[in-house]
Design a protein around this motif. Sequence first.
Motif, short mmCIF file in Angstrom:
data_model
loop_
_atom_site.label_atom_id
_atom_site.label_comp_id
_atom_site.label_asym_id
_atom_site.label_seq_id
_atom_site.Cartn_x
_atom_site.Cartn_y
_atom_site.Cartn_z
N GLY A 239 -5.17 -0.60 0.70
CA GLY A 239 -4.00 -0.86 -0.14
C GLY A 239 -2.80 -1.37 0.61
N PHE A 240 -2.98 -1.81 1.86
CA PHE A 240 -1.86 -2.33 2.63
C PHE A 240 -1.62 -3.78 2.25
CE2 PHE A 240 -2.97 0.57 6.44
CZ PHE A 240 -2.55 1.65 5.70
N GLU A 241 -0.37 -4.20 2.36
CA GLU A 241 -0.03 -5.59 2.07
C GLU A 241 0.76 -6.15 3.23
OE1 GLU A 241 2.04 -5.81 -1.58
OE2 GLU A 241 0.37 -5.09 -2.80
N GLU A 242 0.39 -7.33 3.71
CA GLU A 242 1.09 -7.97 4.82
C GLU A 242 1.80 -9.22 4.32
OE1 GLU A 242 -1.00 -6.98 8.93
OE2 GLU A 242 -2.11 -8.39 7.71
N SER A 254 5.91 -7.69 15.22
CA SER A 254 6.18 -7.30 13.84
C SER A 254 5.38 -6.09 13.46
CB SER A 254 5.86 -8.46 12.89
OG SER A 254 4.53 -8.83 13.06
N SER A 255 5.85 -5.32 12.49
CA SER A 255 5.21 -4.07 12.10
C SER A 255 3.97 -4.34 11.28
CB SER A 255 6.18 -3.22 11.27
OG SER A 255 6.51 -3.92 10.09
N LEU A 256 3.19 -3.29 11.03
CA LEU A 256 1.93 -3.41 10.28
C LEU A 256 2.16 -4.01 8.92
CD1 LEU A 256 -1.06 -2.78 10.01
CD2 LEU A 256 -0.44 -0.52 9.17
N ARG A 257 3.17 -3.54 8.24
CA ARG A 257 3.50 -4.10 6.93
C ARG A 257 5.02 -4.29 6.87
NH1 ARG A 257 0.72 0.02 6.79
NH2 ARG A 257 2.39 1.36 6.11
N CYS A 258 5.49 -5.35 6.28
CA CYS A 258 6.92 -5.51 6.10
C CYS A 258 7.18 -5.65 4.62
CB CYS A 258 7.44 -6.72 6.86
SG CYS A 258 6.73 -8.29 6.36
N LEU A 266 18.89 0.24 5.78
CA LEU A 266 18.07 1.21 6.47
C LEU A 266 17.75 2.36 5.52
CD1 LEU A 266 19.83 1.29 9.96
CD2 LEU A 266 17.71 0.15 9.33
N ILE A 267 16.68 2.18 4.74
CA ILE A 267 16.25 3.24 3.83
C ILE A 267 15.65 4.36 4.67
CG2 ILE A 267 14.72 3.83 1.91
CD1 ILE A 267 14.76 0.87 1.13
N PRO A 268 16.05 5.60 4.46
CA PRO A 268 15.48 6.71 5.23
C PRO A 268 13.96 6.70 5.16
CG PRO A 268 17.36 7.46 3.95
CD PRO A 268 17.10 6.05 3.52
N HIS A 269 13.34 6.89 6.30
CA HIS A 269 11.88 6.80 6.40
C HIS A 269 11.18 7.75 5.44
CE1 HIS A 269 7.98 6.05 8.24
NE2 HIS A 269 7.81 7.35 8.35
N GLU A 270 11.74 8.94 5.27
CA GLU A 270 11.07 9.93 4.42
C GLU A 270 11.13 9.57 2.93
OE1 GLU A 270 15.18 11.56 5.58
OE2 GLU A 270 13.52 10.44 6.50
N PHE A 271 11.91 8.55 2.58
CA PHE A 271 11.98 8.10 1.18
C PHE A 271 10.92 7.04 0.88
CE2 PHE A 271 16.85 9.01 0.80
CZ PHE A 271 16.59 10.35 0.97
N LEU A 272 10.22 6.56 1.89
CA LEU A 272 9.23 5.49 1.71
C LEU A 272 7.83 6.08 1.52
CD1 LEU A 272 10.38 3.07 4.54
CD2 LEU A 272 11.04 3.01 2.13
N CYS A 273 7.09 5.50 0.59
CA CYS A 273 5.71 5.92 0.39
C CYS A 273 4.87 5.46 1.59
CB CYS A 273 5.14 5.32 -0.90
SG CYS A 273 3.36 5.59 -1.11
N PRO A 274 4.11 6.34 2.23
CA PRO A 274 3.31 5.94 3.39
C PRO A 274 2.26 4.87 3.08
CG PRO A 274 3.51 8.33 3.28
CD PRO A 274 4.04 7.79 1.98
N ILE A 275 1.89 4.72 1.81
CA ILE A 275 0.88 3.72 1.44
C ILE A 275 1.53 2.35 1.20
CG2 ILE A 275 -0.85 3.05 -0.27
CD1 ILE A 275 -1.45 5.99 -0.70
N SER A 276 2.52 2.30 0.32
CA SER A 276 3.12 1.01 -0.05
C SER A 276 4.30 0.63 0.84
CB SER A 276 3.59 1.07 -1.52
OG SER A 276 4.65 2.01 -1.65
N LEU A 277 4.86 1.61 1.57
CA LEU A 277 6.08 1.42 2.36
C LEU A 277 7.26 0.96 1.50
CD1 LEU A 277 5.27 0.07 5.92
CD2 LEU A 277 5.85 2.35 5.17
N GLU A 278 7.25 1.34 0.23
CA GLU A 278 8.37 1.08 -0.67
C GLU A 278 9.03 2.40 -1.03
OE1 GLU A 278 6.76 -1.00 -3.97
OE2 GLU A 278 6.58 -2.90 -2.90
N ILE A 279 10.29 2.33 -1.40
CA ILE A 279 11.00 3.55 -1.76
C ILE A 279 10.34 4.18 -2.99
CG2 ILE A 279 12.69 2.34 -3.24
CD1 ILE A 279 14.79 4.37 -2.09
N MET A 280 10.20 5.49 -2.97
CA MET A 280 9.47 6.18 -4.04
C MET A 280 10.36 6.45 -5.25
SD MET A 280 7.04 8.85 -1.89
CE MET A 280 8.22 9.30 -0.63
#
Length: 639
Positions: A239-242, A254-258, A266-280
Motif C-alpha cells: 500500500g505504499f505510494e511513491e 529522497s525518502s521511501l514515500r513523499c 512540519l506535521i508531527p510524526h506521530e500524527f501521520l499514518c505509518p501506512i499512507s504517511l498522511e495525517i490521520m
Amino acid sequence: MAVENATMEISNSNEGDEGNDLVAGMMEIIETVGSYMGFRRTQRKECLKLVRRLKLLVPLFEEIKEMNLSIPTRAFQSFVNLQKALLSAKKLLKHCNFGSKIFLAMESDAMMSRFLSVYDKLNDALDGLMYQELGISEEVQEQIELLRKQLQGANRRTDTLDIELAMDMMVIFSKNDERNADIAILERLAKRLDLYSIGDLEIETEAVKRLVKERGGTKHVESTEQIKDLLRKFKQIAGFEENNGDNKAFDDSSSLRCFDRCRSMLIPHEFLCPISLEIMTDPVIIATGQTYERESIQKWLNTHRTCPKTGEILTHLALAPNFALRNLILQWCEKNNFDLPKKESSSISENQNAFMDEVSSLIQDLSSSQLTTQTQSVEKIRMLSKENPENRILIANSGAIPPLVKLLYSRSQKVKEHSVTALLNLSLDESNKRLIAREGAIPAVIEVLQNGTDEARENSAATLFSLSMLNENKVMIGSLKGIPPLVKLLKHGSIRGKKDAATALFNLSLHQSNKTRAIKAGIIEPLVQILNERSLGMVDEALSILSLLAKQPEGLTGIGQLPVIKTLVGFVKDGTPKNKECATAVLLELGMNKSCLILAALQYDVYDDLVELSKSGTSRAQRKANALLQQISKCEHIM
C-alpha cells in the motif's frame, strides 16, 4: 655475542607483540560477527553455521593469549592466512546481514559458492598450524580437528524453500510468462523474503540504494533494474505510494514515500499514518498497540494478519478509536490553520458488507437443485475470486470452499470447470491452501484432471501446483496418484496445459518420494520431447525437472542415454544463456552420479564449450561448468 643476544630478544619481543595483536584482532572479528542479528532469510542457516564454526576457534586464541604463548616464525604465516580467512568470513557475513534481501535471493548460488570458498580458506590456514611448537593442549587440538572435519564436509545444500523461492523468482522475472505479475506470487515472495512490513521495506530500500552505487556501470544494468522493479511491486502490495519517479528513489537521498500535501509544514510524526504517511483523520489502535488511519489499516487487514509496522501476528482484528490522539490532531490543525482532508461519504465497511451479502447469496445458490442457478453462481464466484486478494479471503471465510469441493463431482462439465478454477483462485491465498486440502479437494481435483474439459484439466494442474506449495500436500498429491495424470497432460496437453503440468511436476518432484513416482509414470520421455521441440518455449522447465531426477538411480537410466546427452550438449553449445546454465547443471548431476556419462558427453566435443561457459556464462553457469570440468579432470586421471 651480547649484541647478538640483545638483537634476538628484541626480534622475539617484536614477533610476540605482532602475534598477540594478530590473535586479539581475530578474536575481535569473531566477536563482531557473533553480534550480527539480521542475517537474511535466504542465507540465515549457512550464516549461523559459519558463526558457530568460527566460535570453535575462540578456545585456541584464548589459550595462546592466557598462556602468553609466542607464535613461532614458521607458524606465523599460517596465522596471517587464518586472519585473512576470518576477514573474508566477516565480509561475507556482513553482506548477508546488511545487504539487499532481493539481491541475496537472486544470487543464492553465488553466495553459497562464497561460503564454500571461505570454508576452503579456513581449512587451508588451519592445516598449517603447528600444535606441538605452539604448545596447544590436546583438548583444544581435538576441537580444531573437529572444526576442520566440519569445514571439509560442507556441501552445497538446496532446501525445498530455496528451490521454491527460485521458481517464484523465475516466474516473476520471466518476460514471457503471463503469471509474472500475479499478486499471489508477489505476496508469497514478500513473505519469504521478509519484505512486507514498513520497517523491512525502508531498510531494503536503503540496501538497494547502496547496491546501485556499488555496482555502477552498465555490466549489471538488467539485474539491477529487476531488483528495483521487484521492490516497487512489494511496496505496491503493502500500500505504499511513491511520487519521486521511476529511478529517483534509488539515485538520491529522497525518502521511501513523499507526500505532496503541505510539504512545507512540519506535521508531527506521530500524527501521520505509518501506512499512507498522511495525517490521520480517524486514528484507530490495533492489537499490537500501534495506531493507524482506519481506512488504511482496514485495507491492510483484508489481506494480512500482521501488524504493518512490527510484523507481529495479530491476536485479534478489532479496531479501537484513539480519541486522545484525534483530539491532539484537531488542536494542532486549529493552531496551524490546517484543514484535514475530507473523506468520501461511502465507507469501506458498507461496501464490504454489501459484498459479503452478495457472496453469501451465491454460496447458497451453489446448493440449488437448478443447474442453471448453480452454474451462474459458481461462475460468478470464479470471477470474484480472480479479482483481488481481499475477495479470496472474504469468500473463503464465508464458507465457499466446502460446496465448491462438492461441485467438483458434478455431472456438468461446465460446473466442474468453474469450480476447480474458483478453487485455484482461492488457493493463491496461503491460508486457503490448507483449508482446501482439509475439505478433501485433492482427490476431486485429480479426478477433474483425468476426466474434465481441456480448460478444466489445465486449471486442475495449476491448482495442484498451488496446493503443493505446502509440503504435506506434496505427499498427499503423490500418494493419491496425482502424478500420472500430470505426466499425461505433459505429453498430450495444449502448450498452456504442458506448462501447468511441468510447473506442478517440478514442485512435486522436490519431495523425494515423488521423484520415483514421476519416473515410473514415464515423465522422462515427454521431457526429452520438449527439449527437441524448442518452439514450445519450455526448455528451461524441462531441464530443471531433469536435474532433479538425474540424482535418482532410476532417472540415470532414462536421462543417461546417448541421444539425451547429445541433446544436452547441443544446448550447452548453442542454447540461450539460461539453456546453457540448466543443461550444464543436468550434465553435472549425471557425471557426479555416473562418471562414464561424462565420457559420453566428451565424445560430442563439449569440453571447449564448457571452458568458454566457465568464463562468459551466467554466474551459475560458470560455477556448474567449472565443477563439470573438475569432474572431467578426475575421470581423465583415473583413465
